[in-house]
Design an enzyme around this catalytic site. Sequence first.
Site, mmCIF file in Angstrom:
data_model
loop_
_atom_site.group_PDB
_atom_site.id
_atom_site.type_symbol
_atom_site.label_atom_id
_atom_site.label_comp_id
_atom_site.label_asym_id
_atom_site.label_seq_id
_atom_site.Cartn_x
_atom_site.Cartn_y
_atom_site.Cartn_z
ATOM 1 N N LEU A 153 0.853 -1.196 0.000
ATOM 2 C CA LEU A 153 0.000 0.000 0.000
ATOM 3 C C LEU A 153 0.895 1.254 0.000
ATOM 4 C CD1 LEU A 153 -3.180 0.317 0.045
ATOM 5 C CD2 LEU A 153 -2.877 1.133 2.390
ATOM 6 N N ARG A 155 2.643 4.396 -2.746
ATOM 7 C CA ARG A 155 2.057 5.479 -3.558
ATOM 8 C C ARG A 155 1.008 4.919 -4.524
ATOM 9 N NH1 ARG A 155 7.837 7.118 -3.349
ATOM 10 N NH2 ARG A 155 8.042 5.238 -4.582
ATOM 11 N N ILE A 156 1.390 3.876 -5.290
ATOM 12 C CA ILE A 156 0.456 3.336 -6.286
ATOM 13 C C ILE A 156 -0.642 2.529 -5.601
ATOM 14 C CG2 ILE A 156 0.221 1.852 -8.327
ATOM 15 C CD1 ILE A 156 3.177 2.578 -8.975
ATOM 16 N N SER A 175 1.786 -4.793 3.999
ATOM 17 C CA SER A 175 3.127 -4.261 3.736
ATOM 18 C C SER A 175 3.868 -4.484 5.053
ATOM 19 C CB SER A 175 3.056 -2.777 3.353
ATOM 20 O OG SER A 175 2.206 -2.080 4.230
ATOM 21 N N ARG A 176 5.172 -4.176 5.090
ATOM 22 C CA ARG A 176 5.905 -4.469 6.327
ATOM 23 C C ARG A 176 5.447 -3.562 7.467
ATOM 24 N NH1 ARG A 176 11.447 -4.060 3.222
ATOM 25 N NH2 ARG A 176 10.173 -2.313 2.500
ATOM 26 N N GLY A 232 3.103 -5.061 -10.214
ATOM 27 C CA GLY A 232 4.353 -4.619 -9.574
ATOM 28 C C GLY A 232 5.553 -5.062 -10.390
ATOM 29 N N ARG A 233 6.099 -6.239 -10.066
ATOM 30 C CA ARG A 233 7.214 -6.799 -10.822
ATOM 31 C C ARG A 233 7.007 -8.306 -10.989
ATOM 32 N NH1 ARG A 233 8.122 -2.650 -12.715
ATOM 33 N NH2 ARG A 233 9.992 -1.366 -12.633
ATOM 34 N N ASP A 257 0.483 -7.664 -15.856
ATOM 35 C CA ASP A 257 1.128 -6.646 -16.686
ATOM 36 C C ASP A 257 2.641 -6.857 -16.691
ATOM 37 O OD1 ASP A 257 1.124 -4.157 -18.230
ATOM 38 O OD2 ASP A 257 2.047 -3.221 -16.468
ATOM 39 N N GLU A 262 10.628 -10.751 -18.964
ATOM 40 C CA GLU A 262 10.101 -9.908 -20.043
ATOM 41 C C GLU A 262 11.158 -9.683 -21.128
ATOM 42 O OE1 GLU A 262 8.655 -6.363 -18.125
ATOM 43 O OE2 GLU A 262 7.425 -7.529 -16.763
ATOM 44 N N HIS A 280 3.451 -4.990 -20.102
ATOM 45 C CA HIS A 280 4.055 -3.977 -19.216
ATOM 46 C C HIS A 280 3.705 -2.544 -19.673
ATOM 47 C CE1 HIS A 280 7.613 -3.437 -16.227
ATOM 48 N NE2 HIS A 280 6.821 -2.371 -16.184
ATOM 49 N N VAL A 281 2.426 -2.258 -19.680
ATOM 50 C CA VAL A 281 1.957 -0.949 -20.176
ATOM 51 C C VAL A 281 1.270 -0.095 -19.102
ATOM 52 C CG1 VAL A 281 1.690 -1.716 -22.575
ATOM 53 C CG2 VAL A 281 -0.254 -1.945 -21.006
HETATM 54 P P1 NDP Z 1 6.249 2.629 -2.964
HETATM 55 O O1 NDP Z 1 7.655 2.525 -2.486
HETATM 56 O O2 NDP Z 1 5.493 3.875 -2.721
HETATM 57 O O3 NDP Z 1 5.391 1.419 -2.356
HETATM 58 C C1 NDP Z 1 5.886 0.131 -2.204
HETATM 59 C C2 NDP Z 1 5.008 -0.617 -1.214
HETATM 60 O O4 NDP Z 1 5.476 -1.963 -1.099
HETATM 61 C C3 NDP Z 1 5.029 -0.029 0.188
HETATM 62 O O5 NDP Z 1 3.739 -0.120 0.725
HETATM 63 C C4 NDP Z 1 5.990 -0.944 0.951
HETATM 64 O O6 NDP Z 1 5.662 -0.892 2.321
HETATM 65 C C5 NDP Z 1 5.684 -2.284 0.278
HETATM 66 N N1 NDP Z 1 6.784 -3.249 0.369
HETATM 67 C C6 NDP Z 1 8.055 -3.105 -0.068
HETATM 68 N N2 NDP Z 1 8.780 -4.200 0.218
HETATM 69 C C7 NDP Z 1 7.948 -5.056 0.855
HETATM 70 C C8 NDP Z 1 8.113 -6.350 1.415
HETATM 71 N N3 NDP Z 1 9.296 -6.975 1.376
HETATM 72 N N4 NDP Z 1 7.046 -6.932 1.991
HETATM 73 C C9 NDP Z 1 5.855 -6.304 2.046
HETATM 74 N N5 NDP Z 1 5.634 -5.085 1.526
HETATM 75 C C10 NDP Z 1 6.670 -4.459 0.954
HETATM 76 O O7 NDP Z 1 6.312 2.295 -4.519
HETATM 77 P P2 NDP Z 1 5.254 2.670 -5.662
HETATM 78 O O8 NDP Z 1 3.881 2.449 -5.155
HETATM 79 O O9 NDP Z 1 5.608 3.984 -6.232
HETATM 80 O O10 NDP Z 1 5.617 1.536 -6.762
HETATM 81 C C11 NDP Z 1 5.543 0.174 -6.423
HETATM 82 C C12 NDP Z 1 6.142 -0.697 -7.506
HETATM 83 O O11 NDP Z 1 5.259 -0.808 -8.603
HETATM 84 C C13 NDP Z 1 7.435 -0.186 -8.140
HETATM 85 O O12 NDP Z 1 8.567 -0.491 -7.350
HETATM 86 C C14 NDP Z 1 7.462 -0.891 -9.471
HETATM 87 O O13 NDP Z 1 8.193 -2.097 -9.372
HETATM 88 C C15 NDP Z 1 5.994 -1.199 -9.750
HETATM 89 N N6 NDP Z 1 5.508 -0.444 -10.922
HETATM 90 C C16 NDP Z 1 5.084 -1.115 -12.049
HETATM 91 C C17 NDP Z 1 4.646 -0.422 -13.154
HETATM 92 C C18 NDP Z 1 4.199 -1.123 -14.390
HETATM 93 O O14 NDP Z 1 4.345 -0.568 -15.474
HETATM 94 N N7 NDP Z 1 3.643 -2.313 -14.300
HETATM 95 C C19 NDP Z 1 4.625 1.046 -13.171
HETATM 96 C C20 NDP Z 1 5.040 1.646 -11.934
HETATM 97 C C21 NDP Z 1 5.472 0.917 -10.870
HETATM 98 P P3 NDP Z 1 6.694 -1.262 3.496
HETATM 99 O O15 NDP Z 1 7.977 -0.565 3.183
HETATM 100 O O16 NDP Z 1 6.005 -0.802 4.739
HETATM 101 O O17 NDP Z 1 6.828 -2.748 3.452
#
Ligand code: NDP
Length: 324
Positions: A153, A155-156, A175-176, A232-233, A257, A262, A280-281
């Site tokens: 949870l 930014r996205i 999330s953590r 995400g990834r 996505d 990829e 991946h769009v």
């Molecule tokens: P943020 O850093 O704002 O959010 C990441 C979230 O993941 C946080 O809530 C974080 O919370 C949680 N998180 C990270 N590591 C862990 C873990 N080990 N266990 C549990 N929760 C975890 O990133 P954004 O929202 O800006 O972007 C997220 C990801 O989305 C990017 O890193 C990118 O890989 C992917 N993305 C994909 C796109 C696409 O085209 N498909 C486009 C844009 C982004 P906490 O630290 O509390 O655990």
Amino acid sequence: ELKSIKLLAGNGGHAVTRARIEEMFDTVISSPEDVAKMQADERAQIRAIASLFIPVDAALIDLLPNLEIISSFGVGYDHIDAQHAAKKNVVVTHTPSVLDDEVADTTVGLLLNTVRELYHAEQYLRENRWESEGNYPLSSLSMRNRTIGIFGLGRIGRTIAKRLSGFDVAIHYHSRNPVDGVDFTYYSSLEEMAEAVDTLISVVPGTAATHHAINANILKLLGSRGVLVNVGRGPVVDEEALIAALKDGTIAAAGLDVFEEEPKVPQALREMKNVSLLPHVASASQDTRNAMGALVIDNLEAWFKTGQAKTPTPETAHIKSSKA
Ligand code: NDP
């Protein structure tokens, strides 16, 4: 002054951004492999990398003794060794926030497409089967009475949750750390959340800690109405386990996505009907990509003019130049 700065850029990437960078900097176009073949004094002149998706590993960083900044296109930077960069006092920047709305919109579209089979229904019409065979079969899945679990949870994730709040579905997250100021139900473990939800949306970064976090066990806990959406990834999901779970009905459907290798997408996935697949769009509109590119350039400009980057990654946020 910027024009005298040697910057390394790879081939390809966002064309508008590349053209602007080439205009602004003394740009060297090279693949990471070719950098190793450059003369040492030429490598020593490079002070910046614009990574419009070129991977930057520890070896590449070590080849550039006077590197100051790696400005990366995209919010996810799993293709860059930011920890090694931090050790070498190199700042790594990325493009957070400017893509949240676009990625969240795409995620909701992918979820609906997956659940309501909209892609297949449209194909049916385009093949003129509506006229020749009658109504498209009823979808076995629906958004009604779904419980959504958002893995990440950030930014996205929060932007997705905001949109789904209008859907009359329960929203949980893992999330953590719990997020302040939201009233969605928090789970400190992904397993416990997977047990409580039937729809899992993954939007965590690709890191060692999230690698294959969504495995056979998590999929099983989602249950037979289960839907997985991954924006995400790719490596966060054990793709082989997902294919097995989709085949044997452990879960009902998936919308993806991102993929493990990829642009390779396993044939098994491409042939399945209960999946919706995008190349991946999630952020890939002209407006959003232009905004991301502008931030790549703003970071380079801010670094060389003020000694401080605009949106550094957390690993390198402490790094400033003597100008700051
Ligand atoms: P943020 O850093 O704002 O959010 C990441 C979230 O993941 C946080 O809530 C974080 O919370 C949680 N998180 C990270 N590591 C862990 C873990 N080990 N266990 C549990 N929760 C975890 O990133 P954004 O929202 O800006 O972007 C997220 C990801 O989305 C990017 O890193 C990118 O890989 C992917 N993305 C994909 C796109 C696409 O085209 N498909 C486009 C844009 C982004 P906490 O630290 O509390 O655990």
